[in-house]
Design a protein around this motif. Structure first.
Motif, PDB file in Angstrom:
ATOM      1  N   GLU A   1       0.831  -1.211   0.000  1.00 51.37           N
ATOM      2  CA  GLU A   1       0.000   0.000   0.000  1.00 51.37           C
ATOM      3  C   GLU A   1       0.865   1.261   0.000  1.00 51.37           C
ATOM      4  OE1 GLU A   1      -2.525  -0.422   3.426  1.00 51.37           O
ATOM      5  OE2 GLU A   1      -3.660  -2.071   2.525  1.00 51.37           O
ATOM      6  N   LEU A   2       1.918   1.269   0.820  1.00 53.76           N
ATOM      7  CA  LEU A   2       2.814   2.428   0.855  1.00 53.76           C
ATOM      8  C   LEU A   2       3.514   2.625  -0.483  1.00 53.76           C
ATOM      9  CD1 LEU A   2       4.444   2.206   4.384  1.00 53.76           C
ATOM     10  CD2 LEU A   2       3.094   4.083   3.482  1.00 53.76           C
ATOM     11  N   GLU A   3       3.982   1.546  -1.070  1.00 59.28           N
ATOM     12  CA  GLU A   3       4.657   1.642  -2.362  1.00 59.28           C
ATOM     13  C   GLU A   3       3.693   2.135  -3.443  1.00 59.28           C
ATOM     14  OE1 GLU A   3       6.273  -2.300  -2.647  1.00 59.28           O
ATOM     15  OE2 GLU A   3       7.945  -1.805  -1.314  1.00 59.28           O
ATOM     16  N   ALA A   4       2.442   1.665  -3.396  1.00 60.07           N
ATOM     17  CA  ALA A   4       1.445   2.099  -4.370  1.00 60.07           C
ATOM     18  C   ALA A   4       1.111   3.579  -4.189  1.00 60.07           C
ATOM     19  CB  ALA A   4       0.181   1.245  -4.252  1.00 60.07           C
ATOM     20  N   LYS A   5       0.948   4.016  -2.939  1.00 57.42           N
ATOM     21  CA  LYS A   5       0.676   5.432  -2.674  1.00 57.42           C
ATOM     22  C   LYS A   5       1.813   6.298  -3.182  1.00 57.42           C
ATOM     23  CE  LYS A   5      -2.360   5.414   1.373  1.00 57.42           C
ATOM     24  NZ  LYS A   5      -2.478   5.842   2.778  1.00 57.42           N
ATOM     25  N   LYS A   6       3.029   5.884  -2.888  1.00 53.37           N
ATOM     26  CA  LYS A   6       4.207   6.647  -3.307  1.00 53.37           C
ATOM     27  C   LYS A   6       4.287   6.723  -4.827  1.00 53.37           C
ATOM     28  CE  LYS A   6       9.211   6.526  -2.757  1.00 53.37           C
ATOM     29  NZ  LYS A   6      10.328   5.767  -2.193  1.00 53.37           N
ATOM     30  N   ALA A   7       4.054   5.601  -5.491  1.00 53.78           N
ATOM     31  CA  ALA A   7       4.151   5.545  -6.957  1.00 53.78           C
ATOM     32  C   ALA A   7       3.068   6.369  -7.636  1.00 53.78           C
ATOM     33  CB  ALA A   7       4.079   4.102  -7.426  1.00 53.78           C
ATOM     34  N   SER A   8       1.876   6.438  -7.026  1.00 49.47           N
ATOM     35  CA  SER A   8       0.770   7.156  -7.648  1.00 49.47           C
ATOM     36  C   SER A   8       0.680   8.617  -7.207  1.00 49.47           C
ATOM     37  CB  SER A   8      -0.556   6.451  -7.344  1.00 49.47           C
ATOM     38  OG  SER A   8      -0.862   6.554  -5.966  1.00 49.47           O
ATOM     39  N   GLY A   9       1.571   9.025  -6.315  1.00 45.33           N
ATOM     40  CA  GLY A   9       1.564  10.413  -5.859  1.00 45.33           C
ATOM     41  C   GLY A   9       0.540  10.699  -4.775  1.00 45.33           C
ATOM     42  N   GLN A  10      -0.067   9.662  -4.208  1.00 40.36           N
ATOM     43  CA  GLN A  10      -1.017   9.861  -3.120  1.00 40.36           C
ATOM     44  C   GLN A  10      -0.274  10.240  -1.851  1.00 40.36           C
ATOM     45  OE1 GLN A  10      -3.139   6.168  -2.801  1.00 40.36           O
ATOM     46  NE2 GLN A  10      -4.678   6.781  -4.302  1.00 40.36           N
ATOM     47  N   LYS A  11      -0.994  10.849  -0.927  1.00 39.95           N
ATOM     48  CA  LYS A  11      -0.404  11.293   0.329  1.00 39.95           C
ATOM     49  C   LYS A  11      -0.045  10.103   1.212  1.00 39.95           C
ATOM     50  CE  LYS A  11      -1.178  14.241   4.303  1.00 39.95           C
ATOM     51  NZ  LYS A  11      -2.070  15.169   4.972  1.00 39.95           N
TER      52      LYS A  11
END
Length: 128
Positions: A36-46
């Motif tokens: 989840e953290l990697e996905a948030k980081k990759a998509s620019g989410q907070k």
């Protein structure tokens, strides 16, 4: 070696296998949190500090459990094969990797302050 020694040894092996299988939920959760953290980081989410803290706590907890069980990578992989229901294929190895070598995640920085108060304009009066 007597029959009792063999039975005791077999029981010890089964007990250890159960301990290793008991690691799977913690490793699955750690794998999900990291994904989840990697996905948030990759998509620019907070990414919040709470997200980062949760990952760090889960990694430390999983590391403690693995150390306490004396489990190695091979045993964890075997346990995953037997108990596939806890996560996506490979979750135990990925979780074990995160426990042994936690990643560094940083919270998303707020946008730079441009000097203006976001709640009101400088010429706007405030009723007290």
């Amino acid at each position: 070696m007597t029959v009792n020694d063999t039975q005791t040894e077999d029981q010890d092996v089964r007990t250890h296998q159960e301990e290793v299988a008991g690691l799977l939920p913690a490793l699955a959760q750690l794998d999900r949190t990291a994904a989840e953290l990697e996905a948030k980081k990759a998509s620019g989410q907070k990414v919040t500090q709470a997200d980062v803290n949760a990952y760090q706590q889960q990694a430390a907890h999983a590391r403690h459990l693995v150390d306490a069980a004396g489990a190695d990578h091979r045993e964890v992989a075997e346990a995953e094969k037997e108990h596939r229901g806890d996560g996506d294929k490979g979750f135990a190895s990925r979780g074990l990797d995160h426990a042994a070598h936690p990643r560094t995640f940083e919270p998303t920085q707020p946008p730079a302050d441009n000097g203006q108060d976001r709640d009101r304009d400088d010429d706007e009066e405030i009723d007290l």
